[in-house]
Design an enzyme around this catalytic site. Structure first.
Site, PDB file in Angstrom:
ATOM      1  N   TYR A   1      39.842  25.475  39.438  1.00 55.91           N
ATOM      2  CA  TYR A   1      38.470  25.712  39.900  1.00 55.91           C
ATOM      3  C   TYR A   1      37.951  27.027  39.319  1.00 55.91           C
ATOM      4  O   TYR A   1      36.846  27.090  38.771  1.00 55.91           O
ATOM      5  CB  TYR A   1      38.425  25.721  41.429  1.00 55.91           C
ATOM      6  CG  TYR A   1      37.081  26.085  41.987  1.00 55.91           C
ATOM      7  CD1 TYR A   1      36.004  25.211  41.871  1.00 55.91           C
ATOM      8  CD2 TYR A   1      36.879  27.300  42.620  1.00 55.91           C
ATOM      9  CE1 TYR A   1      34.762  25.548  42.372  1.00 55.91           C
ATOM     10  CE2 TYR A   1      35.644  27.645  43.132  1.00 55.91           C
ATOM     11  CZ  TYR A   1      34.584  26.766  43.007  1.00 55.91           C
ATOM     12  OH  TYR A   1      33.350  27.111  43.499  1.00 55.91           O
TER      13      TYR A   1
ATOM     14  N   GLU B   1      29.501  24.271  50.107  1.00 57.62           N
ATOM     15  CA  GLU B   1      29.586  25.634  50.663  1.00 57.62           C
ATOM     16  C   GLU B   1      29.253  25.617  52.143  1.00 57.62           C
ATOM     17  O   GLU B   1      29.876  26.326  52.937  1.00 57.62           O
ATOM     18  CB  GLU B   1      28.666  26.594  49.905  1.00 57.62           C
ATOM     19  CG  GLU B   1      29.109  26.924  48.503  1.00 57.62           C
ATOM     20  CD  GLU B   1      30.365  27.778  48.400  1.00 57.62           C
ATOM     21  OE1 GLU B   1      30.846  28.316  49.414  1.00 57.62           O
ATOM     22  OE2 GLU B   1      30.869  27.907  47.264  1.00 57.62           O
TER      23      GLU B   1
ATOM     24  N   TRP C   1      38.095  27.962  51.273  1.00 62.73           N
ATOM     25  CA  TRP C   1      37.582  27.171  50.167  1.00 62.73           C
ATOM     26  C   TRP C   1      38.626  26.162  49.675  1.00 62.73           C
ATOM     27  O   TRP C   1      38.268  25.053  49.279  1.00 62.73           O
ATOM     28  CB  TRP C   1      37.102  28.070  49.034  1.00 62.73           C
ATOM     29  CG  TRP C   1      36.490  27.265  47.932  1.00 62.73           C
ATOM     30  CD1 TRP C   1      36.957  27.123  46.661  1.00 62.73           C
ATOM     31  CD2 TRP C   1      35.312  26.447  48.000  1.00 62.73           C
ATOM     32  NE1 TRP C   1      36.145  26.277  45.941  1.00 62.73           N
ATOM     33  CE2 TRP C   1      35.127  25.842  46.747  1.00 62.73           C
ATOM     34  CE3 TRP C   1      34.396  26.154  49.020  1.00 62.73           C
ATOM     35  CZ2 TRP C   1      34.076  24.981  46.470  1.00 62.73           C
ATOM     36  CZ3 TRP C   1      33.340  25.286  48.741  1.00 62.73           C
ATOM     37  CH2 TRP C   1      33.197  24.716  47.484  1.00 62.73           C
TER      38      TRP C   1
END
Length: 190
Positions: free
Chosen positions: A19, A41, A49
């Site tokens: 990522y 988000e 995350w």
């Protein structure tokens, strides 16, 4: 992959490394992908995350590939289906916020306002280069964008979530000074 210097937050998890190396901070100009990242988000609020990354493919499957036009047509039956899906974060408020945000996205596009143009209008289309030494939780710009998103009816778009999204989609380059991605992403100081 391990011989490069990266932002410390990337850690050692292969999913986080990929990522970081391939997505985070890369300027995104596609309206649907900008919307998708803003929704993810929002789902991340209160979670890590990596949890969202691990569930991202399930989110994509559950939310029609994050096609805002399809999500805008979701019904209460779809909400119930999503609440029963163990592959995603099953928060009614976040699911309903995503469906509502899809409707807002579509309304903007139908008025001739591309979501990508809206997102990048706050920086005149340019990438803002962070200091590379410290990363704030919010900025005056994230507060301004958050306020405008909320004014339009978006939910789960407070200044901290908005700033994390700005970093993710490359509106701001917060790669550390030593990170091999910083120069590639570029940007100008605010």
């Amino acid at each position: 992959m391990t011989d490069r210097q990266r932002c410390a937050w990337a850690g050692t998890d292969p999913l986080m490394l990929a990522y970081h190396d391939d997505e985070w901070g890369v300027p995104e100009r596609d309206s649907a992908r900008l919307w998708q990242m803003l929704m993810l988000e929002g789902f991340q609020a209160g979670l890590s995350w990596i949890t969202i990354l691990r569930k991202r493919e399930a989110f994509r499957a559950a939310f029609a590939g994050f096609d805002p036009w399809a999500v805008a047509r979701f019904s209460e039956a779809d909400t119930a289906r999503l609440l029963a899906d163990p592959g995603i974060v099953r928060s009614r408020a976040k699911i309903e916020a995503t469906i509502g945000a899809a409707r807002i996205f579509c309304a903007m596009e139908e008025r001739g306002e591309r979501f990508a143009d809206f997102c990048w209008s706050f920086t005149d289309g340019g990438v803002i280069a962070g200091t590379g030494t410290s990363v704030p939780a919010t900025t005056a710009l994230s507060e301004r964008i958050s306020k405008e998103l909320k004014r339009r009816g978006f939910k789960f778009v407070g200044p901290t979530i908005t700033y994390a999204w700005m970093q993710a989609v490359g509106i701001v380059n917060d790669h550390s000074l030593a990170c091999f991605r910083r120069e590639a992403v570029g940007g100008q100081p605010e």
